[in-house]
Design a protein around this motif. Structure first.
Motif, mmCIF file in Angstrom:
data_model
loop_
_atom_site.group_PDB
_atom_site.id
_atom_site.type_symbol
_atom_site.label_atom_id
_atom_site.label_comp_id
_atom_site.label_asym_id
_atom_site.label_seq_id
_atom_site.Cartn_x
_atom_site.Cartn_y
_atom_site.Cartn_z
ATOM 1 N N ARG A 1 -3.887 -9.273 -10.451
ATOM 2 C CA ARG A 1 -5.063 -8.720 -9.809
ATOM 3 C C ARG A 1 -5.575 -7.445 -10.468
ATOM 4 O O ARG A 1 -6.770 -7.261 -10.665
ATOM 5 C CB ARG A 1 -4.750 -8.421 -8.330
ATOM 6 C CG ARG A 1 -4.495 -9.649 -7.500
ATOM 7 C CD ARG A 1 -5.780 -10.384 -7.225
ATOM 8 N NE ARG A 1 -5.561 -11.546 -6.386
ATOM 9 C CZ ARG A 1 -6.497 -12.357 -5.987
ATOM 10 N NH1 ARG A 1 -7.733 -12.159 -6.359
ATOM 11 N NH2 ARG A 1 -6.222 -13.396 -5.242
ATOM 12 N N GLN A 2 -4.670 -6.519 -10.763
ATOM 13 C CA GLN A 2 -5.112 -5.207 -11.220
ATOM 14 C C GLN A 2 -5.896 -5.294 -12.527
ATOM 15 O O GLN A 2 -6.895 -4.608 -12.713
ATOM 16 C CB GLN A 2 -3.907 -4.282 -11.397
ATOM 17 C CG GLN A 2 -4.290 -2.830 -11.581
ATOM 18 C CD GLN A 2 -3.077 -1.933 -11.576
ATOM 19 O OE1 GLN A 2 -2.093 -2.185 -12.232
ATOM 20 N NE2 GLN A 2 -3.154 -0.856 -10.832
ATOM 21 N N THR B 1 0.764 3.973 -3.029
ATOM 22 C CA THR B 1 0.062 5.238 -2.771
ATOM 23 C C THR B 1 1.004 6.382 -2.408
ATOM 24 O O THR B 1 0.756 7.527 -2.779
ATOM 25 C CB THR B 1 -0.972 5.059 -1.653
ATOM 26 O OG1 THR B 1 -0.323 4.632 -0.447
ATOM 27 C CG2 THR B 1 -2.023 4.030 -2.048
ATOM 28 N N ASN C 1 -5.165 -7.277 -3.386
ATOM 29 C CA ASN C 1 -5.702 -6.743 -4.639
ATOM 30 C C ASN C 1 -5.314 -5.280 -4.775
ATOM 31 O O ASN C 1 -4.521 -4.750 -3.986
ATOM 32 C CB ASN C 1 -7.223 -6.935 -4.693
ATOM 33 C CG ASN C 1 -7.924 -6.332 -3.487
ATOM 34 O OD1 ASN C 1 -7.544 -5.260 -2.998
ATOM 35 N ND2 ASN C 1 -8.952 -7.008 -2.991
ATOM 36 N N GLU C 2 -5.876 -4.617 -5.786
ATOM 37 C CA GLU C 2 -5.499 -3.231 -6.068
ATOM 38 C C GLU C 2 -5.847 -2.283 -4.930
ATOM 39 O O GLU C 2 -5.225 -1.214 -4.800
ATOM 40 C CB GLU C 2 -6.134 -2.761 -7.375
ATOM 41 C CG GLU C 2 -7.656 -2.698 -7.384
ATOM 42 C CD GLU C 2 -8.303 -4.029 -7.707
ATOM 43 O OE1 GLU C 2 -9.547 -4.046 -7.863
ATOM 44 O OE2 GLU C 2 -7.580 -5.048 -7.797
ATOM 45 N N SER C 3 -6.809 -2.634 -4.086
ATOM 46 C CA SER C 3 -7.153 -1.780 -2.947
ATOM 47 C C SER C 3 -5.985 -1.628 -1.995
ATOM 48 O O SER C 3 -5.871 -0.615 -1.290
ATOM 49 C CB SER C 3 -8.370 -2.346 -2.204
ATOM 50 O OG SER C 3 -9.503 -2.387 -3.047
ATOM 51 N N TRP C 4 -5.134 -2.637 -1.940
ATOM 52 C CA TRP C 4 -3.936 -2.602 -1.099
ATOM 53 C C TRP C 4 -2.682 -2.331 -1.926
ATOM 54 O O TRP C 4 -1.563 -2.520 -1.436
ATOM 55 C CB TRP C 4 -3.794 -3.911 -0.333
ATOM 56 C CG TRP C 4 -4.697 -3.986 0.871
ATOM 57 C CD1 TRP C 4 -5.950 -4.492 0.929
ATOM 58 C CD2 TRP C 4 -4.396 -3.490 2.182
ATOM 59 N NE1 TRP C 4 -6.452 -4.354 2.202
ATOM 60 C CE2 TRP C 4 -5.533 -3.752 2.993
ATOM 61 C CE3 TRP C 4 -3.296 -2.856 2.755
ATOM 62 C CZ2 TRP C 4 -5.588 -3.404 4.340
ATOM 63 C CZ3 TRP C 4 -3.336 -2.514 4.098
ATOM 64 C CH2 TRP C 4 -4.472 -2.782 4.870
ATOM 65 N N LEU D 1 0.828 -1.212 0.000
ATOM 66 C CA LEU D 1 0.000 0.000 0.000
ATOM 67 C C LEU D 1 0.855 1.252 0.000
ATOM 68 O O LEU D 1 0.599 2.199 -0.756
ATOM 69 C CB LEU D 1 -0.930 -0.010 1.215
ATOM 70 C CG LEU D 1 -1.938 1.138 1.290
ATOM 71 C CD1 LEU D 1 -2.905 1.098 0.109
ATOM 72 C CD2 LEU D 1 -2.708 1.085 2.607
#
Length: 219
Positions: A143-144, A87, A108-111, A83
């Protein structure tokens, strides 16, 4: 290419060695002094630091890295590193190791994870790949992009055996990326002929896997 690896255990060091042999720059990061074994990978850069802390990643110059590999034995650490890399530092490619299958849904992309590698799932897939002919086997998930790396060994009675690669209408969002034949790796061209026994490697979206399997199977 510059690669930072968080986790300098046996897995991290092995990855570093492979990348160095392929001509890449590698930085290994670990907070455990016992993991700092410079003599094991002398050509790598080493940093004794906590990869979950911004100050440590600043020292590592993570903004200059093209890839970050979260390779520790702790899934929580790997998620935090992923992450932060994505980010806070905008690292283009983040690869994360999954230690426990029950945590796979988090990677996944959220992390910030672009590619998640689950050792248990990969070993299971390789076992399937070794014994399966005519069945589509999923080897890895990207994943992305919601795409998978899948493999199928073309059976003797497959309808596509003997056809040219360029003559086949593949499902949408599908790319044949390699043909493994008699110990060789072939980059497929439209004029190559598919042969029984070929191991075909595809990158394909998940929702067309069944269609691809039906096209390649003898049934």
């Amino acid at each position: 290419m510059r690669v930072a690896i968080a986790g300098a255990g046996a897995v991290g060091r092995s990855i570093a060695q492979e990348l160095l042999e392929n001509g890449h720059e590698v930085l290994l990061i670990d907070k455990n002094p016992r993991s700092i074994k410079v003599e094991a990978v002398p050509r790598a850069e080493w940093l004794l630091a906590d990869a979950c802390e911004i100050a440590s990643l600043d020292d590592a110059g993570l903004e200059r890295c093209h890839v970050v590999v979260a390779a520790s034995g702790d899934d929580k650490v790997n998620l935090v590193v992923s992450l932060l890399a994505k980010t806070e530092y905008g690292v283009p490619r983040v690869v994360a190791r999954i230690n426990h299958p029950k945590n796979e849904w988090l990677f996944n992309e959220s992390w910030g994870v672009d590619v998640a590698v689950s050792t248990p799932r990969l070993l299971s897939a390789l076992v399937e790949e070794a014994v399966s002919v005519g069945d589509l086997v999923r080897l890895m998930t990207f994943r992305q992009g919601e795409a998978n790396l899948v493999e199928l060994t073309l059976p003797e009675d497959a309808p596509l055996a003997g056809q040219l690669v360029g003559s086949v209408t593949w499902p949408r969002d599908t790319a044949l990326v390699a043909i493994l034949r008699e110990g060789r790796v072939l980059v497929p061209s439209p004029d190559d002929t598919l042969e029984a026994g070929d191991e075909l490697m595809f990158v394909a979206s998940q929702d067309v896997e069944d269609e691809l399997g039906d096209l390649l199977s003898a049934h």
